[in-house]
Scaffold this motif. Structure first.
Motif, PDB file in Angstrom:
ATOM      1  N   LEU A   1      25.591  13.067  30.794  1.00 23.67           N
ATOM      2  CA  LEU A   1      25.993  13.183  32.199  1.00 23.67           C
ATOM      3  C   LEU A   1      26.053  14.656  32.610  1.00 23.67           C
ATOM      4  CD1 LEU A   1      27.225  11.837  34.788  1.00 23.67           C
ATOM      5  CD2 LEU A   1      29.452  12.157  33.725  1.00 23.67           C
ATOM      6  N   ALA A   2      26.512  15.471  31.646  1.00 27.33           N
ATOM      7  CA  ALA A   2      26.558  16.933  31.828  1.00 27.33           C
ATOM      8  C   ALA A   2      27.543  17.363  32.909  1.00 27.33           C
ATOM      9  CB  ALA A   2      25.183  17.508  32.090  1.00 27.33           C
ATOM     10  N   ASP A   3      28.648  16.677  32.981  1.00 26.70           N
ATOM     11  CA  ASP A   3      29.757  17.187  33.783  1.00 26.70           C
ATOM     12  C   ASP A   3      30.482  18.202  32.922  1.00 26.70           C
ATOM     13  OD1 ASP A   3      29.312  15.693  35.985  1.00 26.70           O
ATOM     14  OD2 ASP A   3      31.285  14.742  36.018  1.00 26.70           O
ATOM     15  N   LEU A   4      30.698  19.377  33.479  1.00 32.20           N
ATOM     16  CA  LEU A   4      31.366  20.420  32.697  1.00 32.20           C
ATOM     17  C   LEU A   4      32.876  20.290  32.908  1.00 32.20           C
ATOM     18  CD1 LEU A   4      30.303  22.541  30.795  1.00 32.20           C
ATOM     19  CD2 LEU A   4      30.220  24.161  32.653  1.00 32.20           C
TER      20      LEU A   4
ATOM     21  N   TYR B   1      41.963  25.491  33.874  1.00 28.38           N
ATOM     22  CA  TYR B   1      40.662  26.086  34.184  1.00 28.38           C
ATOM     23  C   TYR B   1      40.173  27.083  33.137  1.00 28.38           C
ATOM     24  CZ  TYR B   1      43.696  29.810  36.018  1.00 28.38           C
ATOM     25  OH  TYR B   1      44.639  30.790  36.158  1.00 28.38           O
ATOM     26  N   PHE B   2      40.796  27.106  31.983  1.00 30.05           N
ATOM     27  CA  PHE B   2      40.426  28.124  30.985  1.00 30.05           C
ATOM     28  C   PHE B   2      38.948  28.005  30.591  1.00 30.05           C
ATOM     29  CE2 PHE B   2      41.557  30.036  26.571  1.00 30.05           C
ATOM     30  CZ  PHE B   2      41.190  31.288  27.012  1.00 30.05           C
ATOM     31  N   GLY B   3      38.495  26.772  30.429  1.00 31.29           N
ATOM     32  CA  GLY B   3      37.093  26.558  30.053  1.00 31.29           C
ATOM     33  C   GLY B   3      36.136  27.159  31.067  1.00 31.29           C
ATOM     34  N   TYR B   4      36.498  27.068  32.324  1.00 29.16           N
ATOM     35  CA  TYR B   4      35.627  27.630  33.375  1.00 29.16           C
ATOM     36  C   TYR B   4      35.632  29.154  33.301  1.00 29.16           C
ATOM     37  CZ  TYR B   4      35.950  22.862  34.962  1.00 29.16           C
ATOM     38  OH  TYR B   4      35.891  21.505  35.006  1.00 29.16           O
TER      39      TYR B   4
ATOM     40  N   LEU C   1      23.516  33.470  37.295  1.00 27.15           N
ATOM     41  CA  LEU C   1      24.010  32.772  38.486  1.00 27.15           C
ATOM     42  C   LEU C   1      24.905  31.608  38.064  1.00 27.15           C
ATOM     43  CD1 LEU C   1      20.905  32.356  40.792  1.00 27.15           C
ATOM     44  CD2 LEU C   1      23.007  33.552  41.347  1.00 27.15           C
ATOM     45  N   GLY C   2      25.884  31.281  38.895  1.00 28.98           N
ATOM     46  CA  GLY C   2      26.777  30.174  38.578  1.00 28.98           C
ATOM     47  C   GLY C   2      26.039  28.876  38.314  1.00 28.98           C
ATOM     48  N   SER C   3      25.009  28.613  39.108  1.00 28.63           N
ATOM     49  CA  SER C   3      24.283  27.339  38.969  1.00 28.63           C
ATOM     50  C   SER C   3      23.448  27.292  37.691  1.00 28.63           C
ATOM     51  CB  SER C   3      23.405  27.109  40.193  1.00 28.63           C
ATOM     52  OG  SER C   3      22.639  28.255  40.475  1.00 28.63           O
ATOM     53  N   VAL C   4      23.125  28.442  37.125  1.00 33.60           N
ATOM     54  CA  VAL C   4      22.444  28.474  35.823  1.00 33.60           C
ATOM     55  C   VAL C   4      23.491  28.426  34.713  1.00 33.60           C
ATOM     56  CG1 VAL C   4      20.942  29.845  34.310  1.00 33.60           C
ATOM     57  CG2 VAL C   4      20.514  29.788  36.762  1.00 33.60           C
ATOM     58  N   ALA C   5      24.567  29.159  34.939  1.00 28.85           N
ATOM     59  CA  ALA C   5      25.648  29.196  33.948  1.00 28.85           C
ATOM     60  C   ALA C   5      26.191  27.793  33.695  1.00 28.85           C
ATOM     61  CB  ALA C   5      26.762  30.110  34.429  1.00 28.85           C
ATOM     62  N   PHE C   6      26.209  26.976  34.719  1.00 25.57           N
ATOM     63  CA  PHE C   6      26.698  25.606  34.587  1.00 25.57           C
ATOM     64  C   PHE C   6      25.919  24.890  33.478  1.00 25.57           C
ATOM     65  CE2 PHE C   6      26.704  21.131  35.455  1.00 25.57           C
ATOM     66  CZ  PHE C   6      27.970  20.860  35.931  1.00 25.57           C
ATOM     67  N   ASN C   7      24.604  24.937  33.555  1.00 29.47           N
ATOM     68  CA  ASN C   7      23.784  24.220  32.572  1.00 29.47           C
ATOM     69  C   ASN C   7      23.777  24.907  31.218  1.00 29.47           C
ATOM     70  OD1 ASN C   7      22.840  21.912  34.008  1.00 29.47           O
ATOM     71  ND2 ASN C   7      21.713  23.322  35.325  1.00 29.47           N
ATOM     72  N   LEU C   8      23.815  26.226  31.239  1.00 35.58           N
ATOM     73  CA  LEU C   8      23.907  26.931  29.955  1.00 35.58           C
ATOM     74  C   LEU C   8      25.259  26.650  29.305  1.00 35.58           C
ATOM     75  CD1 LEU C   8      22.235  30.393  30.616  1.00 35.58           C
ATOM     76  CD2 LEU C   8      21.533  28.687  28.950  1.00 35.58           C
ATOM     77  N   GLY C   9      26.287  26.513  30.148  1.00 35.95           N
ATOM     78  CA  GLY C   9      27.624  26.194  29.636  1.00 35.95           C
ATOM     79  C   GLY C   9      27.627  24.855  28.925  1.00 35.95           C
ATOM     80  N   VAL C  10      27.004  23.856  29.531  1.00 37.45           N
ATOM     81  CA  VAL C  10      26.929  22.530  28.896  1.00 37.45           C
ATOM     82  C   VAL C  10      26.223  22.657  27.540  1.00 37.45           C
ATOM     83  CG1 VAL C  10      25.973  20.203  29.093  1.00 37.45           C
ATOM     84  CG2 VAL C  10      26.902  21.327  31.109  1.00 37.45           C
TER      85      VAL C  10
END
Lengths: 568, 822
Positions: free
Chosen positions: B310-313, B160-163, B176-185
């Protein structure tokens, strides 16, 4: 030999000032219950002392040292406020360390000013306040100035561990030094090179060099680990930086004007003489004076611009203001010798100011009568004119310096008295009050009475004062702190009306549905708020003169189960 | 927008404060590591944050983040002050065009992909909810290890280091986590772009002093790595146009070509809407396996563009930039002169500086924590680079010495890297259950070329070109021999595993290993399986031949004939050898699953192919980009235009997919409601409101309906609030925990909790799992309908409303809690 005697006298004087400072800070330190922000820090320190694994806040030095104090003396309001009081007392040694640049007599006056200033005294009696950050930062700077690496690092560590206030101070001092360098008041590069060279010269061997770092590292690990009980303090202090930065985007709602009013009302002495000092410094190209005036300007600018400002931040303004005032008052007083004319003029000034003060406070009773108020202002103006006339006569017959000195001595006497009064009020020697200048939040309520009532019910139910079972619904840090020795009382967010413990404490504002058939309730004031929304209360003269004004109570309801009371 | 700016500023600042360290560590590289400074800074910061958190020195909060950021910055300052790297300023002055290009590339790729994400930000389907749940759980955890959002009372058992890295940025920027998800990608895309750019720039700039001439060509690095896709997009377009389809006598559309190609969906006749719903998914399924009875087994053949589309993180995506970081350190290792040596633990001699070894071990160790599968692969690559470096100054090729050096560095890096991340291993349970011989599953050559064609074309062209240039150096005999030995060894290894399987008296749940193996391939007789496997290998040799040729060429060039007079020429071709190494490691990764695969809960090589091919793609894409640049610069043959045309055609075929799929995925670059990076997705607004309440509520365990894996709505409360639920996606938990012992009872208990009439039974279950928030909403009612297992009468809400306190209620969702007062 003579020189040695003089130094001893100087140290003796500083020691006396230190005793005075300590007396003003430590006297009746625990009398007033902790207010919410104080309680939240004290409660954290208590939890750490109890060995609870909590996420400590950024005031690591407060938490660590207070934990140590709790360990030695037990937890109390007094012990919770010892660190800021001690740090505030140390303030007087800063002028001592800087007297080489500042001048011996002004430094002594400044030390005295720090000892009795209402702002410094008051903030020194607040747990979790900014005074440790201020004092440790200045002491670190002073030790650095003295080429004492070891103590500079020790105080720097303690300062960094003192919360977001440290960053405000660091920003103010940093900008001051940069601008001083830009304006050519100070040779920064040379200064630092000399200091760093001094550090190296003091270390003749590697062993000595290691010794220089030993104490700072020891302090770092001891304080940072809460005396080796929890390592998280080593990093928790950094939380102060985001807290400080957050203040730039999260307004506190306190107007800069309120700060200005607080400053004027609390200490007109330092304002008048500080301002004169700054003007003279620029007029006479006094580099130290110019740097201090820059320091004052930047501190007042930053504190005013900082949206997350608190009234307590005024402490950053008070320090350079006092420095300027001390220099200036000494300069004026040393200019001419006193003789009967100056003494008479001083006496007249004192009398006139006293009469004016009485006239001013007398207006409280005339508030509805505009004509009468106008007359009183006229009286004040006339008496001021009289004073100026007296001064003009002295100036024409003798000289201006004599007249100014007479006036200044008189003003110092009057404002000194006012200062003492403000100190007594602000320093909580009177009961703590939300109308005080130095608190932004609710003042303490009837917590001691509440505690006595709980003890009474506890004895009735269990035979012991601290054994009663119960619950506090939506309790804040104040309640957590005062009920810390009642293990049977739990803090919960929701209340199930089916459960009826012996006691319940609810906030009136929450309107919790307690089964009233099973309980009897009594309200207590848990906190008091100022009862005005503007900058000043309607009766502003009363507030300035006596800190009186309307207040609003925040109540809690203490519910006791019927069977306990009936058994009683 | 503000979140994007915060992230951009933070990561840029992180890069600049970390650069002095890299500048010091990578003295042999033209860019001194500048292109990798952001990646390095993020990794260093993340490691300090995690390890200090694990040691109890920092908490998972803003203070911890700032503290470790200060430590990271201090390292940079220390390097500048202590090492007196004053020439760093001159370097910055001289290489400002490189700095500018890198920064622009980062900004464009980060913002560009953020725009793409904002056109389809919804966190829905596949494993996105799981990834979001991890991010939110890390954001909501007090410390490390973070709690498992889908199994209350347990820490996350995953790499889980990437997370953590994404959550760190989210926490410090207040995202927010749901924004961070897309910014992370988007961030991973951008970091991978600058990483691959940096690798290629350094490789190219090594050969010539005119480094500025490679500023633009090096963009082929991110182009081949992240944009170029497999040929499925091109084939799909042909297929959609009815190419090579004809109508037979019965009126059916038939095609021997598409049937022979045998790629999922393309083997059947084109539909009316060929670019309809999720058509782009097929590109990640171009390899088709069959078990003994001819039953198709889906194999994942993902490549980077597909991943970002696909943008699966997922960890394989999150680890991408760090793979490039390892590659650049491998290049530095390969270029370093042999100066220092030390004895590892006083036992193993290593010709490398202890500091650099420590850094390599730390980097290699991070691979396990980021994407466990990468760990052995990149330890192997580092050891390979080490061996090649040592061989440069040596006469001949003493095989024993080479092997010894390879093993020494590999083992020491593996052990040290493992120790540096030991706290993570202590809480990690893997689903991997050993190595399984692969008798039946053979990758067909045609499918293999569809997958890797865009990379293999330039690689083969470049290899052939190099082969013709190095007439006196090349050693075809060694190349053929070593390739043969490699394949033979793998074949023998597979046979050994089969023999061990037969002989070893080990079984699982009463079944022998052979029975288990036969069960997994759908057969009853081992000998029949062996014969079928042999037939398949003989009749479908395309992949093996391709890899054999690739290996022979590369090995023949790596193990060149040493000739003292030619040393000068070999030095000039220094980067070529590193590229051969990348090709060979990639080749090994592709070759291994032809003979063995890792045992997991799926029972066949779905994950082995996925993870191995993915890394092979990365390594080969660098080689392909380097080959293309070299060919365009050096090829003078009269056939060069034919070669260039071939290359252009291959690239064009690889560009069909990104162009068309992007249009489909982003609904032709438009979105109802405008652009947004917030991927929050709920099936009902009532759920959204309930989650919002839960997010701000004090910590506590949630009980909500348990559904199957890949069901977006299930575990919604835990996924979005970050608070742990009793059980989330059950099959995923089984995978992460390596068994169902923890999972099955919880699933049953929750069904009983919701469906029983008896309050005491329910109360016991609430106590057992320390449940604080019990959720009853539409999803709970549909999941626990009457007649389902453990739920004969359907959900009984009355017992909750009678005995618990309603702490939250809207028109569709109620949340109950128990008072703590007993």
């Amino acid at each position: 030999m003579k020189n040695q005697t003089r130094i001893s006298t100087e140290v003796l004087l500083y020691s006396l000032i230190f005793v005075l400072a300590a007396a003003l800070r430590f006297t009746l330190l625990g009398k007033v219950p902790l207010v919410e922000s104080e309680a939240s820090w004290a409660y954290q320190a208590w939890q750490i002392w109890r060995g609870e694994l909590i996420r400590p806040g950024s005031l690591v030095s407060y938490l660590s040292i207070t934990k140590g104090l709790f360990f030695i003396f037990g937890s109390s309001n007094y012990a919770a406020r010892v660190l800021p009081a001690a740090a505030g007392s140390l303030a007087i040694w800063i002028p001592y360390l800087m007297r080489g640049q500042f001048g011996r007599i002004p430094a002594l006056v400044l030390a005295f000013g720090f000892a009795i200033d209402p702002a410094v005294v008051s903030v020194s009696r607040i747990a979790g306040g900014p005074i440790p950050a201020l004092i440790f930062l200045l002491l670190a700077g002073a030790a650095f100035h003295q080429t004492n690496l070891k103590w500079s690092l020790v105080f720097l560590v303690l300062g960094l561990f003192s919360g977001p206030a440290f960053w405000m101070g660091a920003a103010i001092l940093g900008i001051t030094l940069i601008l001083s360098r830009v304006f050519g008041f100070w040779e920064g590069k040379e200064y630092f090179q000399t200091r760093f060279a001094g550090f190296t010269n003091n270390q003749d061997s590697n062993f000595q060099a290691a010794g220089e770092y030993f104490l700072p590292l020891l302090v770092l690990f001891t304080v940072g680990s809460f005396f080796f009980s929890q390592l998280e303090g080593l990093s928790a202090w950094t939380g102060s930086l985001p807290e400080f930065l957050r203040g730039w985007i999260s307004p506190s709602g306190i107007s800069p004007l309120k700060l200005l009013i607080a400053l004027i009302v609390s200490n007109p002495f330092s304002i008048i003489f500080g301002a004169l000092g700054f003007l003279n410094a620029w007029r006479k190209n006094d580099l130290v004076g110019k740097i201090i005036s820059l320091w004052f300007g930047i501190s007042i600018l930053l504190v005013s611009l900082y949206p997350g400002r608190q009234t307590l931040d005024l402490i950053w303004v008070v320090i350079p203001l006092w420095a300027g005032a001390a220099k200036e008052s000494v300069r004026i007083l040393q200019k001419v010798k006193s003789f009967w004319v100056t003494n008479v003029l001083s006496g007249i000034t004192v009398v006139l100011f006293t009469l004016n003060w009485l006239t001013f406070t007398g207006m409280i009773f005339q508030l509805g009568n505009q004509q009468s108020i106008l007359l009183q202002w006229g009286l004040i103006a006339a008496s001021l004119a009289l004073g100026l006339l007296a001064m003009a006569i002295v100036a024409s017959e003798w000289d201006w310096p004599t007249a100014v000195k007479g006036l200044v001595v008189g003003v110092i006497g009057v404002l000194g008295f006012y200062l003492f009064s403000a100190t007594v009020q602000g320093a909580y020697l009177k009961a703590g009050d939300p109308r005080s200048l130095w608190t932004n939040e609710p003042g303490a309520g009837q917590v001691n009475l509440l505690l006595d009532s709980i003890a009474e019910v506890g004895i009735a139910e269990t035979g012991r004062a601290d054994s009663i079972q119960g619950a506090v619904i939506n309790g804040d840090s104040t309640l957590k702190w005062i009920l810390r020795d009642h293990p049977g009382i739990e803090f919960i967010e929701v209340y199930d009306p089916d459960l009826i413990p012996p006691i319940l404490i609810t906030r009136e504002i929450d309107n919790v549905q307690v089964p009233e058939a099973a309980y009897r309730g009594q309200d207590f004031v848990i906190a008091v708020n100022p009862g005005w929304t503007g900058l000043l209360p309607e009766d502003w003269i009363s507030w300035i003169a006596f800190r009186s004004g309307p207040i609003e109570n925040e109540d809690i309801i203490f519910w006791v189960r019927n069977d306990i009371l009936s058994a009683d | 927008m503000a979140d994007f700016i915060f992230w951009y500023l933070i990561i840029t600042a992180l890069g600049w404060i970390s650069f002095p360290v890299l500048y010091c560590l990578l003295p042999n590289l033209p860019d001194r590591g500048f292109s990798f400074s952001k990646i390095f800074g993020l990794l260093l910061w993340g490691y300090l944050y995690w390890i200090l958190g694990r040691l109890g020195i920092t908490a998972n909060n803003l203070a911890g983040l700032v503290f470790t950021l200060v430590l990271t910055a201090s390292l940079g300052i220390y390097v500048i002050v202590k090492r007196k790297e004053s020439n760093i300023r001159e370097w910055i002055q001289e290489y400002r065009s490189l700095i500018f290009t890198t920064e622009i590339l980062f900004l464009l790729t980060f913002s560009g992909w953020a725009v793409i994400r904002s056109l389809n930000p919804e966190i829905i389907g596949t494993e996105k909810p799981m990834e979001l749940a991890f991010i939110n759980a890390i954001l909501g955890s007090d410390g490390f290890p973070p709690h498992d959002p889908w199994l209350s009372g347990y820490a996350i058992s995953y790499y889980y280091f990437g997370y953590i890295l994404v959550a760190m940025l989210a926490k410090i920027a207040g995202t927010l986590g749901s924004v961070a998800f897309n910014l992370g990608v988007s961030l991973i895309f951008a970091l991978s772009a600058v990483g691959s750019y940096g690798i290629l720039f350094n490789l190219c700039a090594l050969t010539k002093n005119r480094w500025k001439s490679f500023l633009m060509p090096a963009l082929l690095g991110p182009f081949f790595t992240l944009i170029i896709s497999n040929w499925e997009g091109f084939l799909h377009t042909l297929h959609s146009r009815g190419f090579l389809w004809k109508t037979d006598s019965t009126g059916q559309l038939v095609s021997s070509f598409w049937k022979w190609l045998d790629i999922q969906d393309l083997a059947s006749a084109p539909t009316e809407n060929p670019f309809g719903h999720w058509w782009w998914w097929r590109a990640s399924r171009v390899i088709q396996d069959y078990d003994f009875s001819g039953y198709g087994k889906e194999v994942i053949s993902e490549f980077p563009f597909f991943s970002f589309l696909l943008a699966d993180l997922h960890p394989h995506v999150l680890s991408l930039p760090f793979v490039f970081l390892i590659l650049i350190f491998a290049l530095e290792l390969y270029l370093q002169p042999k100066k220092e040596s030390f004895l590892w633990l006083g036992i193993i001699p290593l010709e490398i500086s202890p500091l650099f070894f420590g850094i390599l071990a730390w980097l290699a160790g991070s691979m396990a924590f980021l994407n466990t599968w990468n760990f052995p692969m990149y330890v192997g690559l580092l050891a390979g680079a080490f061996v090649l470096r040592n061989s440069r100054s040596r006469e001949g090729w003493p095989l024993g010495q080479l092997l010894k050096e390879f093993i020494f560095l590999g083992v020491t890096l593996g052990v040290t890297g493992g120790l540096l991340y030991l706290p993570w291993y202590l809480g990690f349970a893997s689903q991997a259950g050993g190595v399984i011989p692969n008798v039946l599953y053979i990758t067909r050559g045609s499918q293999f070329w569809v997958m890797f064609g865009p990379l293999l074309v330039p690689i083969f062209a470049w290899l052939f070109f190099t082969w013709t240039r190095c007439k006196t150096d090349r050693d075809i005999k060694t190349g053929l021999m070593l390739s043969g030995i490699l394949i033979l060894c793998l074949f023998l290894f597979m046979l050994t595993l089969i023999v061990m399987m037969i002989w070893l008296p080990i079984g699982v749940d009463g079944e022998s290993l052979v029975q288990l193996f036969l069960g997994s391939v759908g057969a009853a007789d081992l000998s029949q399986v062996m014969v079928e496997g042999l037939i398949r290998r003989v009749t479908v040799p395309g992949t093996l031949i391709t890899l054999f040729v690739l290996a022979s060429f590369s090995l023949g060039l790596v193990f060149y004939r040493k000739n003292k007079e030619k040393d000068q020429e070999r030095t000039a071709a220094l980067p070529d050898n590193f590229i051969f190494l990348l090709i060979l490691v990639g080749m090994t990764l592709v070759l291994v699953p032809e003979f063995v695969f890792l045992r997991d809960l799926f029972g066949y090589r779905i994950n082995t192919i996925f993870k191995f091919y993915y890394q092979a793609w990365l390594l080969w894409s660098i080689a392909a980009a380097y080959g293309t640049i070299t060919l365009f610069q050096k090829l003078q043959s009269p056939f060069r235009y034919a070669v260039f045309s071939g290359l252009a055609l291959s690239m064009a075929m690889g560009l069909f997919y990104p162009v068309i799929s992007l249009q489909s995925k982003t609904n032709n670059f438009s979105r109802d409601g405008g652009l947004s990076l917030d991927g929050v997705y709920f099936y009902s607004s009532a759920d959204i409101n309930a989650v919002e309440w839960l997010r701000l509520a004090p910590p506590g365990v949630i009980a909500e309906a348990v559904g199957g894996s890949y069901s977006t709505p299930h575990a919604r409360m835990a996924t979005y609030s970050g608070k742990p639920t009793v059980l989330g996606w059950d099959f995923h938990e089984i995978q992460w925990r390596g068994g169902s012992e923890l999972v099955t009872p919880r699933k049953e208990d929750l069904a009983v909790l919701y469906c029983t009439h008896n309050w005491d039974t329910a109360s016991n279950i609430l106590d057992k799992y320390q449940i604080r928030y019990l959720v009853v909403g539409d999803l709970e009612f549909t999941t626990y309908e009457a007649g389902k297992e453990f739920c004969p009468n359907g959900l009984v809400e009355e017992k909750f409303s009678k005995n618990m306190i309603t702490v939250y209620q809207n028109e569709r969702v109620s949340i109950y809690t128990l008072s703590v007062l007993q």
